[in-house]
Design a protein around this motif. Structure first.
Motif, PDB file in Angstrom:
ATOM      1  N   GLU A 179       0.831  -1.194   0.000  1.00  0.00           N
ATOM      2  CA  GLU A 179       0.000   0.000   0.000  1.00  0.00           C
ATOM      3  C   GLU A 179       0.873   1.255   0.000  1.00  0.00           C
ATOM      4  O   GLU A 179       1.919   1.299   0.645  1.00  0.00           O
ATOM      5  CB  GLU A 179      -0.924  -0.010   1.219  1.00  0.00           C
ATOM      6  CG  GLU A 179      -1.936  -1.152   1.179  1.00  0.00           C
ATOM      7  CD  GLU A 179      -2.847  -1.137   2.392  1.00  0.00           C
ATOM      8  OE1 GLU A 179      -2.699  -0.224   3.228  1.00  0.00           O
ATOM      9  OE2 GLU A 179      -3.701  -2.037   2.493  1.00  0.00           O
ATOM     10  N   LEU A 180       0.419   2.257  -0.738  1.00  0.00           N
ATOM     11  CA  LEU A 180       1.169   3.511  -0.822  1.00  0.00           C
ATOM     12  C   LEU A 180       1.469   4.097   0.556  1.00  0.00           C
ATOM     13  O   LEU A 180       2.534   4.667   0.781  1.00  0.00           O
ATOM     14  CB  LEU A 180       0.386   4.524  -1.667  1.00  0.00           C
ATOM     15  CG  LEU A 180       0.584   4.448  -3.178  1.00  0.00           C
ATOM     16  CD1 LEU A 180      -0.426   5.351  -3.881  1.00  0.00           C
ATOM     17  CD2 LEU A 180       2.008   4.843  -3.564  1.00  0.00           C
ATOM     18  N   HIS A 188      -6.143   0.330  -6.606  1.00  0.00           N
ATOM     19  CA  HIS A 188      -6.424   0.561  -5.199  1.00  0.00           C
ATOM     20  C   HIS A 188      -5.297   1.316  -4.488  1.00  0.00           C
ATOM     21  O   HIS A 188      -5.345   1.510  -3.276  1.00  0.00           O
ATOM     22  CB  HIS A 188      -6.675  -0.771  -4.476  1.00  0.00           C
ATOM     23  CG  HIS A 188      -7.928  -1.454  -4.906  1.00  0.00           C
ATOM     24  ND1 HIS A 188      -7.924  -2.535  -5.760  1.00  0.00           N
ATOM     25  CD2 HIS A 188      -9.224  -1.187  -4.635  1.00  0.00           C
ATOM     26  CE1 HIS A 188      -9.166  -2.915  -5.990  1.00  0.00           C
ATOM     27  NE2 HIS A 188      -9.974  -2.117  -5.319  1.00  0.00           N
ATOM     28  N   GLY A 189      -4.277   1.712  -5.262  1.00  0.00           N
ATOM     29  CA  GLY A 189      -3.140   2.392  -4.653  1.00  0.00           C
ATOM     30  C   GLY A 189      -2.116   1.425  -4.105  1.00  0.00           C
ATOM     31  O   GLY A 189      -1.429   1.725  -3.128  1.00  0.00           O
ATOM     32  N   LEU A 190      -1.981   0.278  -4.739  1.00  0.00           N
ATOM     33  CA  LEU A 190      -0.994  -0.712  -4.343  1.00  0.00           C
ATOM     34  C   LEU A 190       0.202  -0.654  -5.286  1.00  0.00           C
ATOM     35  O   LEU A 190       0.046  -0.690  -6.516  1.00  0.00           O
ATOM     36  CB  LEU A 190      -1.580  -2.128  -4.397  1.00  0.00           C
ATOM     37  CG  LEU A 190      -2.605  -2.493  -3.322  1.00  0.00           C
ATOM     38  CD1 LEU A 190      -3.246  -3.831  -3.653  1.00  0.00           C
ATOM     39  CD2 LEU A 190      -1.936  -2.559  -1.968  1.00  0.00           C
ATOM     40  N   PRO A 196       7.472   8.028  -4.729  1.00  0.00           N
ATOM     41  CA  PRO A 196       6.109   7.496  -4.685  1.00  0.00           C
ATOM     42  C   PRO A 196       5.286   8.095  -3.549  1.00  0.00           C
ATOM     43  O   PRO A 196       4.061   8.075  -3.589  1.00  0.00           O
ATOM     44  CB  PRO A 196       6.330   6.000  -4.477  1.00  0.00           C
ATOM     45  CG  PRO A 196       7.668   5.737  -5.088  1.00  0.00           C
ATOM     46  CD  PRO A 196       8.485   6.963  -4.764  1.00  0.00           C
ATOM     47  N   ALA A 197       5.967   8.645  -2.558  1.00  0.00           N
ATOM     48  CA  ALA A 197       5.261   9.287  -1.446  1.00  0.00           C
ATOM     49  C   ALA A 197       4.504  10.524  -1.912  1.00  0.00           C
ATOM     50  O   ALA A 197       3.636  11.034  -1.187  1.00  0.00           O
ATOM     51  CB  ALA A 197       6.240   9.660  -0.337  1.00  0.00           C
ATOM     52  N   ASN A 198       4.805  11.005  -3.124  1.00  0.00           N
ATOM     53  CA  ASN A 198       4.086  12.157  -3.673  1.00  0.00           C
ATOM     54  C   ASN A 198       2.683  11.803  -4.153  1.00  0.00           C
ATOM     55  O   ASN A 198       1.882  12.696  -4.428  1.00  0.00           O
ATOM     56  CB  ASN A 198       4.870  12.760  -4.846  1.00  0.00           C
ATOM     57  CG  ASN A 198       6.205  13.355  -4.422  1.00  0.00           C
ATOM     58  OD1 ASN A 198       6.398  13.678  -3.249  1.00  0.00           O
ATOM     59  ND2 ASN A 198       7.125  13.499  -5.368  1.00  0.00           N
ATOM     60  N   ALA A 199       2.398  10.522  -4.276  1.00  0.00           N
ATOM     61  CA  ALA A 199       1.064  10.101  -4.730  1.00  0.00           C
ATOM     62  C   ALA A 199       0.018  10.508  -3.699  1.00  0.00           C
ATOM     63  O   ALA A 199       0.248  10.430  -2.488  1.00  0.00           O
ATOM     64  CB  ALA A 199       1.041   8.593  -4.949  1.00  0.00           C
ATOM     65  N   ARG A 200      -1.138  10.951  -4.197  1.00  0.00           N
ATOM     66  CA  ARG A 200      -2.239  11.361  -3.305  1.00  0.00           C
ATOM     67  C   ARG A 200      -3.138  10.160  -3.018  1.00  0.00           C
ATOM     68  O   ARG A 200      -3.739   9.590  -3.940  1.00  0.00           O
ATOM     69  CB  ARG A 200      -3.045  12.486  -3.950  1.00  0.00           C
ATOM     70  CG  ARG A 200      -2.262  13.781  -4.152  1.00  0.00           C
ATOM     71  CD  ARG A 200      -3.180  14.879  -4.694  1.00  0.00           C
ATOM     72  NE  ARG A 200      -3.726  14.513  -5.997  1.00  0.00           N
ATOM     73  CZ  ARG A 200      -3.154  14.807  -7.160  1.00  0.00           C
ATOM     74  NH1 ARG A 200      -2.000  15.473  -7.191  1.00  0.00           N
ATOM     75  NH2 ARG A 200      -3.715  14.446  -8.300  1.00  0.00           N
ATOM     76  N   LEU A 201      -3.244   9.799  -1.761  1.00  0.00           N
ATOM     77  CA  LEU A 201      -4.078   8.650  -1.388  1.00  0.00           C
ATOM     78  C   LEU A 201      -5.540   8.889  -1.735  1.00  0.00           C
ATOM     79  O   LEU A 201      -6.293   7.943  -1.973  1.00  0.00           O
ATOM     80  CB  LEU A 201      -3.924   8.360   0.108  1.00  0.00           C
ATOM     81  CG  LEU A 201      -2.511   7.999   0.585  1.00  0.00           C
ATOM     82  CD1 LEU A 201      -2.534   7.680   2.082  1.00  0.00           C
ATOM     83  CD2 LEU A 201      -1.947   6.826  -0.201  1.00  0.00           C
ATOM     84  N   SER A 202      -5.937  10.159  -1.791  1.00  0.00           N
ATOM     85  CA  SER A 202      -7.333  10.484  -2.100  1.00  0.00           C
ATOM     86  C   SER A 202      -7.696  10.169  -3.553  1.00  0.00           C
ATOM     87  O   SER A 202      -8.873  10.171  -3.906  1.00  0.00           O
ATOM     88  CB  SER A 202      -7.612  11.965  -1.812  1.00  0.00           C
ATOM     89  OG  SER A 202      -6.740  12.801  -2.578  1.00  0.00           O
TER      90      SER A 202
END
Length: 298
Positions: free
Chosen positions: A159-160, A192-194, A257-263
């Motif tokens: 998961e992100l 799903h953000g995986l 990858p931490a820049n990805a928005r979970l929303s």
């Protein structure tokens, strides 16, 4: 003899009795159906069937993956049912039934026609193609840029929100039977953000029985020169729309990858994957493989 009023009362009584019988039968049938479904679910989970009437339960929701990065989580979260597990079980059942029907039809066609037909073997578990091309086309070049996941990469993903933990352990993701290594300069993400492992490139030349889990199952031919061709339909017709996949490459110096928005997750079926700041993105179509020609079968 009965007068007109007696006939009316008799008919009314018969209709009422029939309606009562129908209602009782429907209720019994509904209860029997519910009990059968509950028994089937119990057997699938390895539990003995219950003799009690089923209760309404809350719908399962998305939670942790079976093989996430090893980091601390609340016990209550680990105990929750996983939405993707439910989807995976449904996919396994769907492809199993579909494969049985298709292979039976192909066997019949092979006997009915004088022209030799390719011999296919059913894969032991559904495999996944990452494909590029015009969705409306039935053939084209570029299959040398198609990849293959021999097993579902989703349950093996991270998961992100666990990316920092992944980074601390050197990008190594432990999975059943081994591990895979994350590359921050070339990585994959699903709907799903995986974060997923990279598929194997290229897809080997040969013939595959593919489907998108909708209306069409057909033969995909991959040629030695990198061309691909479907016997029927278009690339869109054999794309599984709920499965989204994208490749993120050529990151800027401070890209992460931490820049990805979970929303941004989950991604709607058929929609494009979200951009991640600092990376170039390439969307891929996902196809299911349910059979391969005998020469490709391991």
């Amino acid at each position: 003899s009965l007068d007109e009023g007696d006939h009316t009362r008799t008919a009314t009584t018969m209709l009422a009795n029939n309606a009562s019988c129908l209602t009782n039968s429907t209720q019994r049938g509904s209860l029997l159906c519910n009990r059968s479904v509950a028994s089937l679910i119990s057997v699938r989970r390895g539990k003995p069937p219950s003799t009690k009437p089923p209760r309404h339960t809350a719908a399962p929701h998305l939670s942790a993956r079976p093989f996430p990065v090893r980091c601390s989580k609340a016990p209550s979260e680990d105990a929750k049912p996983r939405r993707r597990d439910v989807l995976h079980s449904s996919l396994t059942l769907m492809t199993g039934l579909l494969a049985s029907t298709v292979f039976s039809s192909m066997s019949y066609a092979a006997h009915a026609e004088s022209t030799p037909q390719p011999q296919f073997k059913r894969v032991r578990q559904t495999q996944f193609i990452a494909a590029l091309g015009d969705p409306t086309a039935s053939s084209g070049p570029g299959a040398d840029q198609w990849g293959l996941w021999p097993v579902d990469p989703g349950p093996r993903g991270v998961e992100l929100r666990n990316y920092r933990a992944l980074e601390k352990q050197g990008g190594v993701v432990p999975v059943r039977g081994g591990s895979w290594k994350f590359d921050s300069s070339d990585w994959w993400l699903e709907e799903h953000g995986l974060i997923m492992e990279t598929p194997a490139f290229p897809l080997a030349p040969g013939q595959y029985l593919v489907t998108g889990g909708r209306d069409l199952t057909t033969v995909l031919t991959i040629s030695d020169d990198g061309r691909w061709a479907l016997k029927d339909g278009s690339l869109y017709d054999v794309t599984h729309l709920p499965c989204r996949a994208a490749r993120y490459t050529n990151g800027a110096p401070n890209a992460s990858p931490a820049n990805a928005r979970l929303s941004d997750f989950p991604v709607k079926p058929g929609a494009v994957m979200p951009a991640v700041e600092g990376f170039q993105k390439q969307d891929y179509a996902v196809l299911f493989i349910i059979g391969v020609e005998s020469s490709l079968a391991g």
